[in-house]
Design an enzyme around this catalytic site. Sequence first.
Site, PDB file in Angstrom:
ATOM      1  N   LYS A  63       0.836  -1.210   0.000  1.00 21.51           N
ATOM      2  CA  LYS A  63       0.000   0.000   0.000  1.00 21.51           C
ATOM      3  C   LYS A  63       0.867   1.254   0.000  1.00 21.51           C
ATOM      4  O   LYS A  63       0.615   2.185  -0.751  1.00 21.51           O
ATOM      5  CB  LYS A  63      -0.914  -0.041   1.225  1.00 21.51           C
ATOM      6  CG  LYS A  63      -1.940   1.070   1.270  1.00 21.51           C
ATOM      7  CD  LYS A  63      -3.217   0.639   1.975  1.00 21.51           C
ATOM      8  CE  LYS A  63      -3.048   0.519   3.472  1.00 21.51           C
ATOM      9  NZ  LYS A  63      -2.863   1.821   4.152  1.00 21.51           N
ATOM     10  N   ARG A  68       2.785   5.916  -3.315  1.00 21.85           N
ATOM     11  CA  ARG A  68       3.943   6.720  -3.737  1.00 21.85           C
ATOM     12  C   ARG A  68       4.180   6.600  -5.240  1.00 21.85           C
ATOM     13  O   ARG A  68       4.543   7.572  -5.885  1.00 21.85           O
ATOM     14  CB  ARG A  68       5.180   6.292  -2.934  1.00 21.85           C
ATOM     15  CG  ARG A  68       5.139   6.800  -1.483  1.00 21.85           C
ATOM     16  CD  ARG A  68       6.087   6.016  -0.604  1.00 21.85           C
ATOM     17  NE  ARG A  68       6.196   6.540   0.758  1.00 21.85           N
ATOM     18  CZ  ARG A  68       5.327   6.291   1.741  1.00 21.85           C
ATOM     19  NH1 ARG A  68       4.259   5.551   1.523  1.00 21.85           N
ATOM     20  NH2 ARG A  68       5.519   6.798   2.961  1.00 21.85           N
ATOM     21  N   ARG A 160      -8.965  12.245  12.297  1.00 20.32           N
ATOM     22  CA  ARG A 160      -7.538  11.976  12.551  1.00 20.32           C
ATOM     23  C   ARG A 160      -6.719  13.263  12.485  1.00 20.32           C
ATOM     24  O   ARG A 160      -7.049  14.191  11.749  1.00 20.32           O
ATOM     25  CB  ARG A 160      -7.015  10.934  11.548  1.00 20.32           C
ATOM     26  CG  ARG A 160      -7.688   9.589  11.743  1.00 20.32           C
ATOM     27  CD  ARG A 160      -7.244   8.553  10.753  1.00 20.32           C
ATOM     28  NE  ARG A 160      -5.860   8.158  10.939  1.00 20.32           N
ATOM     29  CZ  ARG A 160      -5.221   7.298  10.152  1.00 20.32           C
ATOM     30  NH1 ARG A 160      -5.857   6.754   9.131  1.00 20.32           N
ATOM     31  NH2 ARG A 160      -3.975   6.988  10.376  1.00 20.32           N
ATOM     32  N   SER A 204       7.078   9.074  12.015  1.00 20.78           N
ATOM     33  CA  SER A 204       5.975   8.933  11.057  1.00 20.78           C
ATOM     34  C   SER A 204       6.474   9.109   9.630  1.00 20.78           C
ATOM     35  O   SER A 204       6.926  10.184   9.237  1.00 20.78           O
ATOM     36  CB  SER A 204       4.878   9.964  11.345  1.00 20.78           C
ATOM     37  OG  SER A 204       3.994  10.026  10.243  1.00 20.78           O
ATOM     38  N   ASP A 357       1.641  -1.289  11.846  1.00 16.53           N
ATOM     39  CA  ASP A 357       0.304  -1.733  11.441  1.00 16.53           C
ATOM     40  C   ASP A 357       0.027  -3.185  11.835  1.00 16.53           C
ATOM     41  O   ASP A 357      -1.053  -3.707  11.550  1.00 16.53           O
ATOM     42  CB  ASP A 357       0.145  -1.583   9.924  1.00 16.53           C
ATOM     43  CG  ASP A 357       0.151  -0.113   9.499  1.00 16.53           C
ATOM     44  OD1 ASP A 357      -0.280   0.740  10.305  1.00 16.53           O
ATOM     45  OD2 ASP A 357       0.599   0.186   8.380  1.00 16.53           O
ATOM     46  N   LYS A 384      -4.892   5.535  14.611  1.00 19.37           N
ATOM     47  CA  LYS A 384      -4.947   4.870  13.303  1.00 19.37           C
ATOM     48  C   LYS A 384      -6.410   4.827  12.837  1.00 19.37           C
ATOM     49  O   LYS A 384      -7.230   5.572  13.331  1.00 19.37           O
ATOM     50  CB  LYS A 384      -4.329   3.471  13.393  1.00 19.37           C
ATOM     51  CG  LYS A 384      -2.823   3.493  13.649  1.00 19.37           C
ATOM     52  CD  LYS A 384      -2.081   4.064  12.469  1.00 19.37           C
ATOM     53  CE  LYS A 384      -0.589   4.107  12.682  1.00 19.37           C
ATOM     54  NZ  LYS A 384       0.105   4.855  11.639  1.00 19.37           N
ATOM     55  N   ARG A 388      -6.611   1.398  17.828  1.00 14.79           N
ATOM     56  CA  ARG A 388      -6.312  -0.037  17.706  1.00 14.79           C
ATOM     57  C   ARG A 388      -5.969  -0.708  19.028  1.00 14.79           C
ATOM     58  O   ARG A 388      -6.063  -1.937  19.131  1.00 14.79           O
ATOM     59  CB  ARG A 388      -5.198  -0.268  16.682  1.00 14.79           C
ATOM     60  CG  ARG A 388      -5.709  -0.125  15.275  1.00 14.79           C
ATOM     61  CD  ARG A 388      -4.682  -0.470  14.225  1.00 14.79           C
ATOM     62  NE  ARG A 388      -5.313  -0.368  12.910  1.00 14.79           N
ATOM     63  CZ  ARG A 388      -4.667  -0.126  11.784  1.00 14.79           C
ATOM     64  NH1 ARG A 388      -3.350   0.032  11.794  1.00 14.79           N
ATOM     65  NH2 ARG A 388      -5.297  -0.052  10.643  1.00 14.79           N
TER      66      ARG A 388
END
Length: 477
Positions: A63, A68, A160, A204, A357, A384, A388
């Site tokens: 992903k 990108r 978010r 990040s 993730d 997220k 989570r």
Amino acid sequence: MVVLSEEAGVLPRVCPAVKRNDVASAAARRLLEGMPVLSQLTGPMIARKARPLAGACAAPGDKSISHRALIFGALADGASRVSGLLEGEDVLRTAAAMRALGAEIERDGGDWQVRGGPWRAPNQRLYFGNSGTGVRLVMGAVAGAGVAASFDGDKSLRSRPMGRVLEPLRMMGVTATAQDSRLPVSLEAGDGLKAVSCKLAKPSAQVKSAILLAALGAEGVTRVHEPALCRDHTERMLGAFGADLSFEPDEAGGRFISLRGGQRLRAAEVAVPGDPSSAAFLAAAAVITPGADVTIKNVLVNPLRTGFYQTLKDMGADIAFENQRESCGEPIADIRARHSVLHGVDVPAERAPSMIDEYPILSVVAAFATGETKMNGLEELRVKESDRVASTESGLAANGVDVKSGPDWLRVAGDGSPPAGGGRVKVEHDHRIAMSFLVMGLAARSPVEIDDGAMIATSFPAFVETMSAIGADVGAA
Ligand code: S3P
């Protein structure tokens, strides 16, 4: 040097509509045309114990690299070709945004062709659905391209934090309008974007990438200090598209990345490898299912993405990276995973960026191990697609697992036998929660149900087909 501020925030979420892999190209066309795509996986799903999982399979395209490839192709001079693109809703939203900004994008056979062009201000808000990566990276790219644009997303994405990207962009001279640093956001780059020197307050890759994409259009050399390394696909792809950037290690394992503004990108060919974050569900299913022996072909094994596999090995799992090779500047391998006797481990906080993730699926695996697994440094999990820590904890508890959490940690305990299962899990519109608990159902004592499978198609549209092909019993409830 400016240190970017910390951001907190815990949120509810909601789901957009999605599609299945077998209608991927039709879905792709509809999304590119800005039309809604109706999910064919919507509704409750269930996974039951089946015969031992066996055989070779593939994970969908990565992903991060897929987003990108589209963004870099759209910025570059000439026509780029992308094979193996993840045709999930998140990535297709990015494709639609690139088109609205001036790129020509076509699906050609199984490949995608992206012809970059001068970017223009889109005549509508760019809509990113559920995708944090799409919206944050494109904000940086829009700033660097010097066009004005507005950004929006679904209810989840609207909740978010975007300040982590808006703050550095403002330092570079972008005018950003947003309420409470949340979507919808409007950006106006104007003339004369200036390079910055900044230090990432958290590891990040989305923030780092947004700054680097903006830096392409800034005057001077932008310098980003990442004290803890996180996924480096943007840096690798900048190089592949002809940009000149340099790296300098700091004294504590981090590094400085320098990029001179004003560089043009040149079209490139990108072969997107399998996503290690999606492959994690297949590997986990094999590790917890008696008799299983599964090989996942052609998976990205960039060391900044493989913390989950390292942790499985630490737990005693029989995992091997076979046939290791390189493709388009990224290391790839076939991952072989076999049923294993597992024990609990302490997962160090420093490992979080390389498996950010994968904590929901690791937590499911931990429920099959003997002893305690303590996962540390999880504060980013709270912001997220769902919170989570909370959604994993409640899913485990619903299936009879001994679990506890704190603000930034999760602890799962098992006795080495399969957990009870039999629960119905609220996935909170989070694709990784949905897939994690379906995997649990493959080896728990009783089947596990989830309330809605719709979000699975954001990252793994062929999840059911892939699982079924290796022998899993998963489908509509
Ligand atoms: C991503 C970075 C990570 C990850 C996300 C994809 C990327 O987010 O969770 O799924 O492609 O850059 P953060 O940068 O917020 O950690």
